[in-house]
Write a protein that holds these residues in place. Structure first.
Motif, mmCIF file in Angstrom:
data_model
loop_
_atom_site.group_PDB
_atom_site.id
_atom_site.type_symbol
_atom_site.label_atom_id
_atom_site.label_comp_id
_atom_site.label_asym_id
_atom_site.label_seq_id
_atom_site.Cartn_x
_atom_site.Cartn_y
_atom_site.Cartn_z
ATOM 1 N N ALA A 20 0.832 -1.199 0.000
ATOM 2 C CA ALA A 20 0.000 0.000 0.000
ATOM 3 C C ALA A 20 0.872 1.257 0.000
ATOM 4 O O ALA A 20 0.620 2.213 -0.745
ATOM 5 N N LEU A 21 1.900 1.254 0.823
ATOM 6 C CA LEU A 21 2.772 2.441 0.897
ATOM 7 C C LEU A 21 3.522 2.624 -0.424
ATOM 8 O O LEU A 21 3.697 3.761 -0.890
ATOM 9 N N ARG A 23 2.433 1.785 -3.330
ATOM 10 C CA ARG A 23 1.483 2.364 -4.291
ATOM 11 C C ARG A 23 1.314 3.858 -4.063
ATOM 12 O O ARG A 23 1.342 4.643 -5.007
ATOM 13 N N LEU A 24 1.128 4.228 -2.793
ATOM 14 C CA LEU A 24 0.864 5.635 -2.486
ATOM 15 C C LEU A 24 2.044 6.503 -2.924
ATOM 16 O O LEU A 24 1.878 7.569 -3.518
ATOM 17 N N ARG A 26 4.308 5.759 -5.162
ATOM 18 C CA ARG A 26 4.418 5.786 -6.625
ATOM 19 C C ARG A 26 3.392 6.722 -7.222
ATOM 20 O O ARG A 26 3.698 7.503 -8.123
ATOM 21 N N ALA A 27 2.160 6.657 -6.664
ATOM 22 C CA ALA A 27 1.105 7.533 -7.170
ATOM 23 C C ALA A 27 1.478 9.006 -6.976
ATOM 24 O O ALA A 27 0.996 9.882 -7.681
ATOM 25 N N SER A 28 2.340 9.258 -5.976
ATOM 26 C CA SER A 28 2.769 10.628 -5.706
ATOM 27 C C SER A 28 4.037 10.965 -6.479
ATOM 28 O O SER A 28 4.676 11.985 -6.214
ATOM 29 N N ASP A 57 9.862 0.896 8.947
ATOM 30 C CA ASP A 57 8.971 0.407 10.015
ATOM 31 C C ASP A 57 9.823 0.118 11.254
ATOM 32 O O ASP A 57 10.914 -0.449 11.148
ATOM 33 N N LYS A 107 1.323 4.868 12.614
ATOM 34 C CA LYS A 107 0.414 4.170 11.708
ATOM 35 C C LYS A 107 -0.989 4.254 12.291
ATOM 36 O O LYS A 107 -1.136 4.128 13.496
ATOM 37 N N PRO A 108 -2.042 4.324 11.518
ATOM 38 C CA PRO A 108 -1.996 4.557 10.076
ATOM 39 C C PRO A 108 -1.644 6.021 9.795
ATOM 40 O O PRO A 108 -2.037 6.907 10.572
ATOM 41 N N VAL A 109 -0.966 6.234 8.680
ATOM 42 C CA VAL A 109 -0.454 7.575 8.422
ATOM 43 C C VAL A 109 -1.198 8.183 7.221
ATOM 44 O O VAL A 109 -1.468 7.497 6.232
ATOM 45 N N ARG A 110 -1.557 9.483 7.359
ATOM 46 C CA ARG A 110 -2.258 10.167 6.244
ATOM 47 C C ARG A 110 -1.245 10.492 5.152
ATOM 48 O O ARG A 110 -0.071 10.754 5.442
ATOM 49 N N ASP A 111 -1.733 10.519 3.926
ATOM 50 C CA ASP A 111 -0.808 10.727 2.817
ATOM 51 C C ASP A 111 -0.090 12.075 2.915
ATOM 52 O O ASP A 111 1.123 12.169 2.668
ATOM 53 N N LEU A 115 3.790 12.217 2.887
ATOM 54 C CA LEU A 115 4.492 12.794 1.737
ATOM 55 C C LEU A 115 5.311 14.010 2.166
ATOM 56 O O LEU A 115 6.429 14.224 1.667
#
Lengths: 208, 613
Positions: A20-21, A23-24, A26-28, A57, A107-111, A115
């Motif tokens: 998930a991280l 992906r996030l 990469r999406a950024s 982590d 965790k969980p961390v907001r984008d 970023l």
């Protein structure tokens, strides 16, 4: 930071989180390389030759995040670290920050938070890279100096006048002036102040 | 009055008295024909005495002969009665002898009444007047002996054999006193009738006939026997009465239910304890059908069958059933049954003795309920120790979901949207949601207050689930947990939740045992292996082990080495394992650390019938 040559390393033992991280990030627009354990990361040989940061982590089986941070320092790998943890407590985060971590995220961390921390870490990395590039350039320039020019430069940055330098070296003031001009040119220093700062930064000495 | 008259009259009176008393006895107890026989003997003896007296006073031969005939009849009656008395009373005499004697004497008495001068004489030549030594006169006959008298003499010989044989056998059989009395009477009689009388008949001895005195002796012997019999019977009856009183006292006061039923299943006895427990008055229940009142409706037909079977001599070991009280409350009773017999030996009903198991069963239920409740409480309180672990386990999927969702937003915002990525992300979102739900489900299961449900439990899955539940904790504390499973499926019989609780407890203890040790010792192994008809789970640590006392102390309630620990964990764990028919114990390893072991019955091996089915 988009478009810049940089790299984000991610180490998390949990596959879902890692995925998930990745992906996030990469999406950024980040280039991401993910590892399932600290050991795996160390063995990959990543060394921060380009601007990069490490998203790490804290709790992992085997070598954990703090162990890895320590290990990187021991190996003199300059890699800004952003920690993420599911159960961060204050002593742990203090310890991490003292050891040079950029941030300590829960965790969980907001984008946005994540970023921002990554950007900050990458900025630090780039700053460090730029600095190192400059130093390398200054050292390269200093290396082009002849031994005579080094003697002159050492005395110039120490604040001695041409006349005094000529006396020191047993030569004429005119000759010193010529050397000094070459030094300023080779070191690409526009002023005496610039030359002094460059000398300071590379820890210039008379003997190379 | 002359001495002869007095003596013979007294003899007659004494015999008559005894005869009267025997008649009274016979009236009391008609079934006992011996009384009738003995009274016939006594009256015969009385008649004989009177006839002898008449003979002494006879003054002509015809009258003398007639008197002798009657005298012989009395002898006949007495002898026959005596023979059958001995036969019936002792039961040891030979029947054929009795029959032979009866036949011989009956023939003899027939001849007696057909010959004018009786069986004794074929002809009386004269009546002589004799004198006793004190000067009193009496009559004595002189004449030709009747040859048929040999018949009576032979019968007398048989009587001697018969009486001695019967008495001897009775003597050997244990009734010595009676045998002596009857045997002695008969010997006296034989001496008089068999020796003295022939001498008088032959004119050798000049005395009156004295047979009636012999008879008196026999009657006396018989009376003695009967009276002592009656005496011991009445003593026995008193004894029986005393016994019965004692038994009744026992039945009335014993803390057991005692219920007597007659052949029809009607209650003919019920003791106070049973009345108290059932809430009945004696009158409510006496004479009513027990099974229809006290047995639950559904069980009645079977109960009636059992009862009838029991009456027919069927065997019934003790059994347990439910008994209803007056207000319908149910008691659980374990019964033992006794079949009672009438005097004539027929089954006369049953006596049932029951123990009320209700309080014990209730206490067992209560104890089980309390243990389950305590197990629940300790489970809930153990949650405190799991919080860090659970937070970690929930955080991971939540982190993944949030980051995935936010990544998806970004992928959708691009032009064109990266739908392939979004599809993958949605798939992962579902997966991570499931993962979080699993954590919650496991947590909720542990918190459940449901009564235990026994079923097949996969021990490997159990061990993995529990180590998963503790993963966060073990990670934070940097403890390595290894689960070693056998190749075959390890199915035990038990309640998953309670067994999870036990394993959770053992693992958390093991964590505590190694948490402060160097990394190479922070290692815990959960082993699952087959031990004959049980599965064994071992939790092995590399800690410092337990003190020798500690191996048993740790299982005691309120024993704790942890700060803030309740000290109930292992105590509860052990009671859970024991309620599974298993064992839980601790031992120190040969190298270092301790191992906690528990055994559980293999699923399916518990009930052989189930296994066969």
């Amino acid at each position: 930071m988009n478009g810049d040559q940089h790299q984000v390393f991610l180490v998390d033992d949990d596959e879902s989180v890692r995925q998930a991280l990745t992906r996030l990030l990469r999406a950024s627009g980040h280039r991401v390389q993910a590892f399932a354990s600290a050991r795996e990361f160390l063995e990959s040989g990543a060394d921060g030759s380009i601007p990069a940061c490490l998203l790490l982590d804290v709790s992992m089986p085997g070598l954990d995040g703090l162990d890895l941070q320590r290990e990187l320092q021991a190996r003199d790998v300059a890699l800004p670290v952003v920690f993420i943890t599911g159960h961060g407590d204050i002593p742990m985060s203090v310890k991490a920050m003292k050891a040079g971590a950029v941030n300590f995220l829960a965790k969980p961390v907001r984008d946005s938070e994540l970023l921002a921390a990554i950007d900050e870490a990458l900025a630090r990395s780039m700053r460090e890279h730029a600095e190192r590039r400059e130093l390398d350039e200054l050292r390269r320039r200093a290396d082009t100096l002849t031994p005579r020019e080094r003697e002159v430069m050492a005395r110039v940055v120490a604040g001695r006048l041409n006349k005094q330098i000529a006396d020191d070296l047993g030569t004429s003031e005119k000759t010193v002036k010529v050397h000094r001009g070459r030094v300023m040119a080779k070191m690409k220093a526009g002023s005496l102040a610039q030359l002094v700062r460059a000398a300071e930064r590379i820890g210039f000495t008379e003997k190379p | 009055m002359s001495p002869l008259t007095i003596a013979w009259s007294m003899c007659a009176a004494a015999s008559a008295m005894m005869g009267l008393s025997h008649v009274l006895l016979w009236f009391k107890e008609r079934r006992r024909s011996v009384y009738l026989l003995s009274s016939v003997m006594a009256f015969s003896a009385a008649a004989s005495a009177l006839l002898e007296l008449a003979l002494m006073r006879a003054d002509d031969t015809a009258r003398y002969g007639t008197l002798l005939q009657w005298e012989n009849l009395t002898i006949y009656l007495l002898i026959i009665s005596m023979v059958w008395f001995v036969y019936l009373h002792f039961g040891t005499a030979r029947r054929w002898l009795a029959v032979a004697i009866t036949v011989l004497w009956t023939i003899a008495i027939g001849i007696n009444f057909t010959s004018p001068m009786s069986l004794v004489y074929s002809e009386i030549t004269e009546l002589r007047m004799m004198k006793t030594f004190w000067g009193e006169t009496f009559t004595l006959a002189i004449g030709e002996p009747n040859p048929w008298k040999a018949l009576a003499d032979a019968a007398s010989l048989l009587i001697l054999v018969y009486a001695l044989d019967g008495s001897f056998r009775a003597w050997r059989g244990g009734t010595r006193e009676e045998a002596a009395a009857v045997g002695g009477g008969i010997v006296v009689f034989i001496l008089l009738a068999g020796a003295h009388t022939p001498l008088v008949d032959a004119g050798v001895v000049a005395t009156p006939y004295m047979i009636s005195f012999g008879f008196l002796a026999i009657v006396f012997g018989m009376t003695y026997v009967l009276v002592s019999r009656a005496f011991s019977a009445s003593r026995y009856a008193r004894q029986v009465q005393a016994d019965e009183k004692r038994w009744r006292l026992l039945l009335e006061n014993v803390q057991l239910l005692v219920v007597g039923l007659d052949r029809g299943g009607l209650v003919n006895y019920v003791n106070p304890h049973a009345l108290r427990l059932l809430g009945y008055e004696r009158g409510d229940i006496l004479g009513r059908p027990w099974i229809d009142i006290a047995v639950p409706q559904a069980e009645r037909p079977a109960a009636w069958d059992t009862f009838r079977n029991l009456l027919q001599g069927g065997n019934l070991p003790s059994f347990e059933n439910t008994v209803l009280g007056k207000t319908g409350e149910a008691l659980h009773v374990r019964w033992s049954q006794v079949l009672l017999y009438d005097v004539d030996g027929a089954s006369g009903g049953t006596l049932s003795i029951g123990e009320d198991l209700t309080p014990r069963i209730r206490a067992e239920h209560e104890a089980r309920r309390e243990r389950d409740a305590l197990a629940h409480v300790t489970r809930v309180s153990a949650m405190g120790e799991l919080v860090a672990s659970l937070a970690h386990e929930l955080n991971q999927p939540l982190t993944a979901m949030l980051s995935n969702a936010q990544a998806a937003q970004r992928f959708l915002a691009t032009d064109p949207p990266e739908l392939g990525e979004v599809r993958d992300i949605l798939h992962d979102l579902v997966k991570d949601n499931q993962r979080a739900s699993d954590v919650i489900r496991r947590l909720r299961a542990l918190l459940t207050k449901e009564p235990p449900a026994f079923a097949a439990v996969d021990l490997c899955r159990l061990a993995r689930d529990v180590s998963q539940l503790l993963r966060g904790d073990s990670m934070i504390r940097k403890i390595d947990v290894a689960v070693e499973c056998p190749s075959e499926p390890a199915l035990a019989h038990g309640d998953t939740i309670q067994l999870q609780q036990v394993l959770l407890n053992l693992l958390l203890n093991a964590f505590d045992a190694v948490a402060h040790l160097p990394a190479d010792r922070r290692r815990i192994t959960v082993g699952i292996s087959r031990r004959r008809d049980a599965w064994e789970i071992s939790v092995r640590d590399q800690g410092i082990g337990l003190a020798p006392d500690g191996l048993t102390e740790v299982f005691e309630p309120f024993f704790s080495t942890k700060r803030g620990g309740m000290g109930m964990g292992l105590s509860i764990a052990r009671s859970i394992v024991e309620s599974h028919d298993g064992r839980l114990w601790a031992e120190n390893n040969s190298d270092r650390g301790a191992t906690f072991c528990l055994t559980l019955p293999v699923f399916g091996a518990l009930d052989p019938r189930e296994a066969a089915a």
